[in-house]
Write a protein that holds these residues in place. Sequence first.
Motif, PDB file in Angstrom:
ATOM      1  N   MET A   1       0.845  -1.183   0.000  1.00  0.00           N
ATOM      2  CA  MET A   1       0.000   0.000   0.000  1.00  0.00           C
ATOM      3  C   MET A   1       0.890   1.247   0.000  1.00  0.00           C
ATOM      4  SD  MET A   1      -3.165  -1.104   0.107  1.00  0.00           S
ATOM      5  CE  MET A   1      -4.421  -0.253   0.996  1.00  0.00           C
ATOM      6  N   ARG A   2       0.443   2.232  -0.765  1.00  0.00           N
ATOM      7  CA  ARG A   2       1.173   3.504  -0.862  1.00  0.00           C
ATOM      8  C   ARG A   2       0.208   4.651  -0.641  1.00  0.00           C
ATOM      9  NH1 ARG A   2       4.797   3.452  -6.375  1.00  0.00           N
ATOM     10  NH2 ARG A   2       6.138   4.939  -5.347  1.00  0.00           N
ATOM     11  N   ASN A   3       0.760   5.791  -0.314  1.00  0.00           N
ATOM     12  CA  ASN A   3      -0.035   7.011  -0.217  1.00  0.00           C
ATOM     13  C   ASN A   3      -0.038   7.690  -1.577  1.00  0.00           C
ATOM     14  OD1 ASN A   3      -0.716   6.827   2.509  1.00  0.00           O
ATOM     15  ND2 ASN A   3       1.269   7.634   3.103  1.00  0.00           N
ATOM     16  N   TYR A   4      -1.228   8.015  -2.074  1.00  0.00           N
ATOM     17  CA  TYR A   4      -1.383   8.682  -3.368  1.00  0.00           C
ATOM     18  C   TYR A   4      -2.087  10.010  -3.170  1.00  0.00           C
ATOM     19  CZ  TYR A   4      -0.159   4.392  -5.803  1.00  0.00           C
ATOM     20  OH  TYR A   4       0.510   3.295  -6.273  1.00  0.00           O
ATOM     21  N   VAL A   5      -1.754  10.947  -4.021  1.00  0.00           N
ATOM     22  CA  VAL A   5      -2.496  12.194  -4.132  1.00  0.00           C
ATOM     23  C   VAL A   5      -3.368  12.040  -5.365  1.00  0.00           C
ATOM     24  CG1 VAL A   5      -2.355  14.684  -4.483  1.00  0.00           C
ATOM     25  CG2 VAL A   5      -0.635  13.516  -3.078  1.00  0.00           C
ATOM     26  N   VAL A   6      -4.655  12.336  -5.226  1.00  0.00           N
ATOM     27  CA  VAL A   6      -5.578  12.248  -6.356  1.00  0.00           C
ATOM     28  C   VAL A   6      -6.173  13.637  -6.575  1.00  0.00           C
ATOM     29  CG1 VAL A   6      -7.680  11.200  -7.277  1.00  0.00           C
ATOM     30  CG2 VAL A   6      -6.145   9.847  -5.857  1.00  0.00           C
ATOM     31  N   ALA A   7      -6.055  14.119  -7.804  1.00  0.00           N
ATOM     32  CA  ALA A   7      -6.663  15.390  -8.199  1.00  0.00           C
ATOM     33  C   ALA A   7      -7.882  15.065  -9.057  1.00  0.00           C
ATOM     34  CB  ALA A   7      -5.674  16.238  -8.993  1.00  0.00           C
ATOM     35  N   ALA A   8      -8.992  15.725  -8.773  1.00  0.00           N
ATOM     36  CA  ALA A   8     -10.223  15.480  -9.530  1.00  0.00           C
ATOM     37  C   ALA A   8     -10.832  16.816  -9.925  1.00  0.00           C
ATOM     38  CB  ALA A   8     -11.209  14.693  -8.665  1.00  0.00           C
ATOM     39  N   TRP A   9     -11.290  16.899 -11.179  1.00  0.00           N
ATOM     40  CA  TRP A   9     -11.991  18.097 -11.620  1.00  0.00           C
ATOM     41  C   TRP A   9     -12.900  17.767 -12.785  1.00  0.00           C
ATOM     42  CZ3 TRP A   9      -6.975  17.096 -12.730  1.00  0.00           C
ATOM     43  CH2 TRP A   9      -6.543  17.240 -14.045  1.00  0.00           C
ATOM     44  N   GLU A  10     -13.889  18.635 -12.988  1.00  0.00           N
ATOM     45  CA  GLU A  10     -14.833  18.449 -14.085  1.00  0.00           C
ATOM     46  C   GLU A  10     -14.281  19.121 -15.331  1.00  0.00           C
ATOM     47  OE1 GLU A  10     -18.955  19.287 -13.185  1.00  0.00           O
ATOM     48  OE2 GLU A  10     -18.470  19.044 -11.062  1.00  0.00           O
ATOM     49  N   ARG A  11     -14.316  18.408 -16.426  1.00  0.00           N
ATOM     50  CA  ARG A  11     -13.738  18.900 -17.672  1.00  0.00           C
ATOM     51  C   ARG A  11     -14.490  20.122 -18.206  1.00  0.00           C
ATOM     52  NH1 ARG A  11     -13.261  14.598 -22.318  1.00  0.00           N
ATOM     53  NH2 ARG A  11     -15.278  14.225 -21.441  1.00  0.00           N
ATOM     54  N   ARG A  12     -15.798  20.097 -18.176  1.00  0.00           N
ATOM     55  CA  ARG A  12     -16.575  21.178 -18.803  1.00  0.00           C
ATOM     56  C   ARG A  12     -16.571  22.460 -17.998  1.00  0.00           C
ATOM     57  NH1 ARG A  12     -21.662  17.461 -20.331  1.00  0.00           N
ATOM     58  NH2 ARG A  12     -20.461  15.987 -21.516  1.00  0.00           N
ATOM     59  N   ARG A  13     -16.536  22.339 -16.701  1.00  0.00           N
ATOM     60  CA  ARG A  13     -16.644  23.531 -15.856  1.00  0.00           C
ATOM     61  C   ARG A  13     -15.308  24.182 -15.560  1.00  0.00           C
ATOM     62  NH1 ARG A  13     -21.146  21.547 -11.527  1.00  0.00           N
ATOM     63  NH2 ARG A  13     -22.733  21.036 -13.054  1.00  0.00           N
ATOM     64  N   HIS A  14     -14.212  23.496 -15.863  1.00  0.00           N
ATOM     65  CA  HIS A  14     -12.854  24.023 -15.643  1.00  0.00           C
ATOM     66  C   HIS A  14     -12.670  24.549 -14.223  1.00  0.00           C
ATOM     67  CE1 HIS A  14     -12.034  23.527 -19.863  1.00  0.00           C
ATOM     68  NE2 HIS A  14     -13.125  24.190 -20.141  1.00  0.00           N
TER      69      HIS A  14
END
Length: 77
Positions: A1-14
């Motif tokens: 197991m590792r620590n991850y950073v996850v970035a999430a965003w909506e494509r249309r709304r920028h």
Amino acid sequence: MRNYVVAAWERRRHRERELHQVTAETAEHAIVAIASSRPLEEQPGIYEAWPAEAPELNLRITYAAPRRQLRLRSETE
């Protein structure tokens, strides 16, 4: 197991990226953990994940909303 950073965003709304920290086996598992925790209508978008200690090893996945299914007619209709 590792620590991850996850970035999430909506494509249309920028909108700005939402950053999350997740412990997972792989970057794919980290993205699934974040995407599946969001309401169904907010799941489509762009996700990037990278090990917290190695940001150059990033993975980007674009998840699109499922397209509506076509209704097939039987030959008797």
